[in-house]
Motif scaffolding. Structure first.
Motif, PDB file in Angstrom:
ATOM      1  N   LEU A 190       0.847  -1.106   0.000  1.00 28.23           N
ATOM      2  CA  LEU A 190       0.000   0.000   0.000  1.00 28.23           C
ATOM      3  C   LEU A 190       0.909   1.186   0.000  1.00 28.23           C
ATOM      4  CD1 LEU A 190      -2.782   1.715   0.744  1.00 28.23           C
ATOM      5  CD2 LEU A 190      -1.802   1.274   2.890  1.00 28.23           C
ATOM      6  N   ILE A 191       0.808   1.530  -0.846  1.00 27.94           N
ATOM      7  CA  ILE A 191       1.318   2.864  -0.715  1.00 27.94           C
ATOM      8  C   ILE A 191       0.366   3.584   0.219  1.00 27.94           C
ATOM      9  CG2 ILE A 191       0.279   3.293  -2.965  1.00 27.94           C
ATOM     10  CD1 ILE A 191       1.821   5.783  -3.175  1.00 27.94           C
ATOM     11  N   ASN A 192       0.731   3.708   1.462  1.00 28.44           N
ATOM     12  CA  ASN A 192      -0.120   4.337   2.475  1.00 28.44           C
ATOM     13  C   ASN A 192       0.346   5.812   2.564  1.00 28.44           C
ATOM     14  OD1 ASN A 192      -1.609   5.056   4.616  1.00 28.44           O
ATOM     15  ND2 ASN A 192      -1.156   3.267   5.843  1.00 28.44           N
ATOM     16  N   ALA A 193      -0.263   6.546   1.764  1.00 29.31           N
ATOM     17  CA  ALA A 193      -0.011   8.002   1.854  1.00 29.31           C
ATOM     18  C   ALA A 193      -0.914   8.648   2.869  1.00 29.31           C
ATOM     19  CB  ALA A 193      -0.254   8.623   0.499  1.00 29.31           C
ATOM     20  N   MET A 194      -1.632   7.863   3.554  1.00 33.73           N
ATOM     21  CA  MET A 194      -2.712   8.309   4.452  1.00 33.73           C
ATOM     22  C   MET A 194      -2.231   9.206   5.592  1.00 33.73           C
ATOM     23  SD  MET A 194      -5.863   8.363   5.263  1.00 33.73           S
ATOM     24  CE  MET A 194      -6.459   7.114   4.119  1.00 33.73           C
ATOM     25  N   GLU A 195      -1.168   8.776   6.287  1.00 36.02           N
ATOM     26  CA  GLU A 195      -0.720   9.538   7.454  1.00 36.02           C
ATOM     27  C   GLU A 195      -0.226  10.920   7.051  1.00 36.02           C
ATOM     28  OE1 GLU A 195       2.153   6.898   9.052  1.00 36.02           O
ATOM     29  OE2 GLU A 195       0.669   5.665  10.103  1.00 36.02           O
ATOM     30  N   MET A 196       0.488  11.015   5.940  1.00 40.89           N
ATOM     31  CA  MET A 196       0.993  12.303   5.479  1.00 40.89           C
ATOM     32  C   MET A 196      -0.150  13.224   5.096  1.00 40.89           C
ATOM     33  SD  MET A 196       4.289  11.233   3.139  1.00 40.89           S
ATOM     34  CE  MET A 196       4.524  12.910   2.530  1.00 40.89           C
ATOM     35  N   ALA A 197      -1.117  12.687   4.378  1.00 39.25           N
ATOM     36  CA  ALA A 197      -2.231  13.505   3.892  1.00 39.25           C
ATOM     37  C   ALA A 197      -3.090  14.025   5.039  1.00 39.25           C
ATOM     38  CB  ALA A 197      -3.083  12.706   2.916  1.00 39.25           C
ATOM     39  N   SER A 198      -3.448  13.125   5.960  1.00 45.44           N
ATOM     40  CA  SER A 198      -4.338  13.535   7.048  1.00 45.44           C
ATOM     41  C   SER A 198      -3.668  14.519   7.994  1.00 45.44           C
ATOM     42  CB  SER A 198      -4.828  12.304   7.819  1.00 45.44           C
ATOM     43  OG  SER A 198      -3.745  11.585   8.368  1.00 45.44           O
ATOM     44  N   SER A 199      -2.385  14.302   8.307  1.00 42.03           N
ATOM     45  CA  SER A 199      -1.690  15.207   9.227  1.00 42.03           C
ATOM     46  C   SER A 199      -1.388  16.556   8.585  1.00 42.03           C
ATOM     47  CB  SER A 199      -0.392  14.566   9.738  1.00 42.03           C
ATOM     48  OG  SER A 199       0.487  14.267   8.676  1.00 42.03           O
ATOM     49  N   SER A 200      -1.356  16.593   7.247  1.00 43.58           N
ATOM     50  CA  SER A 200      -1.114  17.854   6.534  1.00 43.58           C
ATOM     51  C   SER A 200      -2.410  18.578   6.195  1.00 43.58           C
ATOM     52  CB  SER A 200      -0.343  17.596   5.234  1.00 43.58           C
ATOM     53  OG  SER A 200       0.904  16.999   5.482  1.00 43.58           O
ATOM     54  N   GLN A 201      -3.554  17.922   6.472  1.00 41.77           N
ATOM     55  CA  GLN A 201      -4.876  18.498   6.169  1.00 41.77           C
ATOM     56  C   GLN A 201      -5.027  18.833   4.685  1.00 41.77           C
ATOM     57  OE1 GLN A 201      -7.576  18.898   8.534  1.00 41.77           O
ATOM     58  NE2 GLN A 201      -6.162  17.426   9.442  1.00 41.77           N
ATOM     59  N   VAL A 202      -4.595  17.859   3.847  1.00 41.49           N
ATOM     60  CA  VAL A 202      -4.729  17.987   2.396  1.00 41.49           C
ATOM     61  C   VAL A 202      -5.208  16.655   1.852  1.00 41.49           C
ATOM     62  CG1 VAL A 202      -2.939  19.751   2.147  1.00 41.49           C
ATOM     63  CG2 VAL A 202      -2.300  17.331   2.071  1.00 41.49           C
ATOM     64  N   THR A 203      -5.376  16.582   0.539  1.00 43.45           N
ATOM     65  CA  THR A 203      -5.725  15.323  -0.124  1.00 43.45           C
ATOM     66  C   THR A 203      -4.660  14.992  -1.160  1.00 43.45           C
ATOM     67  OG1 THR A 203      -8.112  15.446   0.232  1.00 43.45           O
ATOM     68  CG2 THR A 203      -7.379  14.242  -1.717  1.00 43.45           C
ATOM     69  N   GLY A 240       1.674  11.707  -8.592  1.00 38.55           N
ATOM     70  CA  GLY A 240       0.456  12.484  -8.347  1.00 38.55           C
ATOM     71  C   GLY A 240       0.762  13.863  -7.813  1.00 38.55           C
ATOM     72  N   LYS A 241      -0.243  14.477  -7.212  1.00 43.27           N
ATOM     73  CA  LYS A 241      -0.088  15.828  -6.690  1.00 43.27           C
ATOM     74  C   LYS A 241      -0.944  16.013  -5.442  1.00 43.27           C
ATOM     75  CE  LYS A 241      -3.695  17.626  -9.793  1.00 43.27           C
ATOM     76  NZ  LYS A 241      -3.995  18.569 -10.905  1.00 43.27           N
ATOM     77  N   VAL A 242      -0.596  17.050  -4.690  1.00 42.84           N
ATOM     78  CA  VAL A 242      -1.347  17.406  -3.484  1.00 42.84           C
ATOM     79  C   VAL A 242      -2.377  18.462  -3.842  1.00 42.84           C
ATOM     80  CG1 VAL A 242      -1.175  18.312  -1.131  1.00 42.84           C
ATOM     81  CG2 VAL A 242       0.698  16.932  -2.072  1.00 42.84           C
ATOM     82  N   ILE A 243      -3.605  18.262  -3.378  1.00 45.83           N
ATOM     83  CA  ILE A 243      -4.674  19.230  -3.651  1.00 45.83           C
ATOM     84  C   ILE A 243      -5.322  19.659  -2.335  1.00 45.83           C
ATOM     85  CG2 ILE A 243      -5.127  18.325  -5.963  1.00 45.83           C
ATOM     86  CD1 ILE A 243      -7.538  16.842  -4.844  1.00 45.83           C
ATOM     87  N   LYS A 295      -7.857  19.998   0.716  1.00 45.68           N
ATOM     88  CA  LYS A 295      -8.531  18.930   1.433  1.00 45.68           C
ATOM     89  C   LYS A 295      -9.922  18.661   0.868  1.00 45.68           C
ATOM     90  CE  LYS A 295      -9.355  15.992   4.811  1.00 45.68           C
ATOM     91  NZ  LYS A 295      -8.742  14.672   4.827  1.00 45.68           N
ATOM     92  N   GLN A 296     -10.167  17.396   0.496  1.00 43.16           N
ATOM     93  CA  GLN A 296     -11.462  16.955  -0.010  1.00 43.16           C
ATOM     94  C   GLN A 296     -12.137  16.110   1.074  1.00 43.16           C
ATOM     95  OE1 GLN A 296     -12.218  17.905  -3.458  1.00 43.16           O
ATOM     96  NE2 GLN A 296     -10.389  19.122  -3.017  1.00 43.16           N
ATOM     97  N   GLU A 297     -13.244  15.484   0.716  1.00 44.98           N
ATOM     98  CA  GLU A 297     -13.944  14.601   1.655  1.00 44.98           C
ATOM     99  C   GLU A 297     -13.048  13.441   2.065  1.00 44.98           C
ATOM    100  OE1 GLU A 297     -17.892  11.685   1.901  1.00 44.98           O
ATOM    101  OE2 GLU A 297     -17.557  12.964   0.137  1.00 44.98           O
ATOM    102  N   LYS A 298     -12.268  12.926   1.083  1.00 44.59           N
ATOM    103  CA  LYS A 298     -11.355  11.818   1.339  1.00 44.59           C
ATOM    104  C   LYS A 298      -9.905  12.307   1.342  1.00 44.59           C
ATOM    105  CE  LYS A 298     -14.766   8.718   0.713  1.00 44.59           C
ATOM    106  NZ  LYS A 298     -15.277   7.787   1.749  1.00 44.59           N
ATOM    107  N   SER A 299      -9.035  11.562   2.044  1.00 37.47           N
ATOM    108  CA  SER A 299      -7.616  11.967   2.100  1.00 37.47           C
ATOM    109  C   SER A 299      -6.840  11.550   0.857  1.00 37.47           C
ATOM    110  CB  SER A 299      -6.938  11.360   3.339  1.00 37.47           C
ATOM    111  OG  SER A 299      -7.401  11.988   4.518  1.00 37.47           O
ATOM    112  N   ILE A 300      -7.300  10.466   0.188  1.00 36.83           N
ATOM    113  CA  ILE A 300      -6.622   9.986  -1.028  1.00 36.83           C
ATOM    114  C   ILE A 300      -7.654   9.757  -2.105  1.00 36.83           C
ATOM    115  CG2 ILE A 300      -5.185   8.147  -2.022  1.00 36.83           C
ATOM    116  CD1 ILE A 300      -4.066   7.587   0.720  1.00 36.83           C
TER     117      ILE A 300
END
Length: 248
Positions: free
Chosen positions: A136-149, A238-241, A243-248
């Motif tokens: 898994l590319i688990n990008a989850m922790e980075m995205a959620s802690s940065s408050q982005v998607t 990919g890219k950072v956008i 914050k959406q409803e989902k983190s990824i």
């Protein structure tokens, strides 16, 4: 924020990095297992932007196996510690019904140059430094802690040769489903083929670094990777956008 290692500041220009990791064999060859386990432990220090300095073995080994097997495991681990320029300073072993091996690693880093797993900003580009599919590319922790998607293009992610073919046949590790159950509610993946989903939830052992940085810096860092002649495939995925409803 679930970083890879602990940081203890000693002075304005020196901090200690402390980490520990070990697991059961994932390959048949003892020497290779030792190398993989040690590299996995050492990589936590690199993930924080530091350099490994000392390492201690952590061993669980059953009485029913030939001690020579343990010797090969330790040789493999020692080879990676040496390659990292660190010192293997001993360790501890116990009798265990299942072999286990890893390292406790101490490293150094400048407190002003620590790599954190938060701080990603909309407009940043996402880079992955190794192919997906080793376990898994688990990008989850980075995205959620940065408050982005994180917006990831599944076609740009590098995969180990044959990994997608295995996923198409349903040959995926049990850990894949654990990862999926853990974060799927925060991932939007409609209209994506199931085998891509399975591959991206792959439980990586010593997976690649996931890096986000401003687009203006991408060209230079990709040149640096190319000049290092790395054996792994480094790719913009990919890219950072915002914050959406989902983190990824």
């Amino acid at each position: 924020t679930s970083d890879d290692a602990a940081i203890y500041k000693v002075s304005d220009d020196l901090a200690l990095i402390q980490t520990l990791d070990f697991f059961t064999p994932i390959v048949d060859d003892p020497y290779l297992f030792g190398q993989i386990a040690a590299a996995n432990s050492l990589s936590d220090v690199y993930a924080m932007g530091g350099e490994p300095k000392t390492a201690l073995n952590i061993v669980g080994f059953p009485n029913c196996l030939d001690p020579k097997i343990l010797g090969r495991i330790l040789e493999g681990g020692a080879s990676k510690v040496l390659e990292a320029g660190a010192i293997l300073a001993g360790g501890h072993s116990i009798q265990d019904d299942e072999p286990k091996y890893g390292l406790s690693v101490t490293g150094f880093v400048n407190p002003n140059k620590i790599f954190k797993n938060y701080g990603s900003k909309p407009g940043d580009i996402i880079i992955l430094t190794k192919q997906i599919g080793s376990g898994l590319i688990n990008a989850m922790e980075m995205a959620s802690s940065s408050q982005v998607t994180f917006e990831i293009d599944v076609h740009k992610v590098p995969y180990i040769d044959g990994a997608l073919d295995m996923a198409k046949m349903g040959l995926v590790p049990a850990g894949t489903y654990n990862n999926k159950n853990y974060i799927e509610n925060d991932v939007y993946s409609e209209n994506i083929q199931e085998y891509f989903i399975d591959a991206l939830y792959d439980p990586q052992t010593s997976g690649g670094l996931l890096i986000t940085l401003p687009e203006s810096k991408v060209e230079n860092i990709m040149k640096d990777f190319t000049n290092k002649n790395m054996e792994t495939k480094v790719a913009v995925i990919g890219k950072v956008i915002e914050k959406q409803e989902k983190s990824i």
